[in-house]
Design an enzyme around this catalytic site. Sequence first.
Site, PDB file in Angstrom:
ATOM      1  N   GLU A  90      -4.997  -5.276  10.629  1.00  0.00           N
ATOM      2  CA  GLU A  90      -4.043  -4.199  10.869  1.00  0.00           C
ATOM      3  C   GLU A  90      -4.270  -3.625  12.262  1.00  0.00           C
ATOM      4  O   GLU A  90      -5.211  -2.853  12.464  1.00  0.00           O
ATOM      5  CB  GLU A  90      -4.270  -3.026   9.929  1.00  0.00           C
ATOM      6  CG  GLU A  90      -4.504  -3.268   8.485  1.00  0.00           C
ATOM      7  CD  GLU A  90      -4.793  -1.909   7.836  1.00  0.00           C
ATOM      8  OE1 GLU A  90      -3.933  -1.463   7.088  1.00  0.00           O
ATOM      9  OE2 GLU A  90      -5.841  -1.303   8.120  1.00  0.00           O
ATOM     10  N   ASN A 130       0.854  -1.190   0.000  1.00  0.00           N
ATOM     11  CA  ASN A 130       0.000   0.000   0.000  1.00  0.00           C
ATOM     12  C   ASN A 130       0.891   1.242   0.000  1.00  0.00           C
ATOM     13  O   ASN A 130       1.501   1.575   1.008  1.00  0.00           O
ATOM     14  CB  ASN A 130      -0.904  -0.026   1.242  1.00  0.00           C
ATOM     15  CG  ASN A 130      -1.795   1.191   1.334  1.00  0.00           C
ATOM     16  OD1 ASN A 130      -1.907   1.968   0.391  1.00  0.00           O
ATOM     17  ND2 ASN A 130      -2.424   1.363   2.483  1.00  0.00           N
ATOM     18  N   LYS A 141      -0.046   4.234  -0.212  1.00  0.00           N
ATOM     19  CA  LYS A 141      -0.753   5.351   0.423  1.00  0.00           C
ATOM     20  C   LYS A 141      -0.645   6.605  -0.458  1.00  0.00           C
ATOM     21  O   LYS A 141      -0.628   6.502  -1.680  1.00  0.00           O
ATOM     22  CB  LYS A 141      -0.240   5.560   1.852  1.00  0.00           C
ATOM     23  CG  LYS A 141      -0.339   4.277   2.685  1.00  0.00           C
ATOM     24  CD  LYS A 141      -0.086   4.484   4.149  1.00  0.00           C
ATOM     25  CE  LYS A 141      -0.204   3.158   4.885  1.00  0.00           C
ATOM     26  NZ  LYS A 141      -0.055   3.316   6.346  1.00  0.00           N
ATOM     27  N   HIS A 187      -9.529   0.596   5.095  1.00  0.00           N
ATOM     28  CA  HIS A 187      -8.246   0.865   5.752  1.00  0.00           C
ATOM     29  C   HIS A 187      -8.469   1.761   6.969  1.00  0.00           C
ATOM     30  O   HIS A 187      -9.310   2.653   6.959  1.00  0.00           O
ATOM     31  CB  HIS A 187      -7.271   1.530   4.769  1.00  0.00           C
ATOM     32  CG  HIS A 187      -5.874   1.563   5.289  1.00  0.00           C
ATOM     33  ND1 HIS A 187      -5.436   2.511   6.183  1.00  0.00           N
ATOM     34  CD2 HIS A 187      -4.810   0.751   5.059  1.00  0.00           C
ATOM     35  CE1 HIS A 187      -4.168   2.280   6.478  1.00  0.00           C
ATOM     36  NE2 HIS A 187      -3.767   1.219   5.811  1.00  0.00           N
TER      37      HIS A 187
END
EC number: 5.3.1.1
Length: 253
Positions: free
Chosen positions: A166, A10, A12, A96
């Site tokens: 996560e 990821n 981001k 997320h």
Amino acid sequence: MGRKFFVGGNWKCNGTVSQVETIVNTLNAGQIASPDVVEVVVSPPYVFLPTVKDKLRPEIQVAAQNCWVKKGGAFTGEVSAEMLVNLGIPWVILGHSERRSLLAESSEFVGEKVAYALAQGLKVIACVGETLEQREAGSTMEVVAEQTKAIADKIKDWTNVVVAYEPVWAIGTGKVASPAQAQEVHANLRDWLKTNVSPEVAESTRIIYGGSVTGASCKELAAQPDVDGFLVGGASLKPEFIDIINAATVKSA
């Protein structure tokens, strides 16, 4: 058949044209484990998706970092699942923790997004995880189960879902859940799926770990029986991402 190891990167909200070119070149030149051993997906910002998809070696797939909850239209700034499918982007990350906290996405909203994306033909990396306060209060599993239930309430077919655990307290902080902590939550999550969805879904669904995964921590984490891969943040922008991908060989050894 066992669960194939899965590594997602990821990126981001990071990258310039030249930085993206460097990352792609590094991945293209890297010695990575065979696609029989590991499935690899990278998730650049929207603006770089077509470039990365075109230039990246074919065995590495591409994911968007989000998509809208329904068909496109008067939703300024959003990108629809249909657009991603039209671009040939196979994967999307949904739920997320940064979107849950910064943009107040509820578990129910994430569940709706997962269901809609799947219905349009996307594969989904669905994220769940607790904050430090929730962990210290002993409510980790309660939180993760609630987030997972919001997805399970909306979907029946889990074939194209990867669950990413996560721990929010470990994202971007340098703190990593110990292998034992990660394994405990992953095993509990799998038990939850077994009880609340089906034994088949529990056995086949990949549960990956995200939270400051590095080249140094990846092998020990990968050795845990219920850790089926990683969702990597900052390290996915660096050459060590190759080492993290290759941690998959721990499982196939």
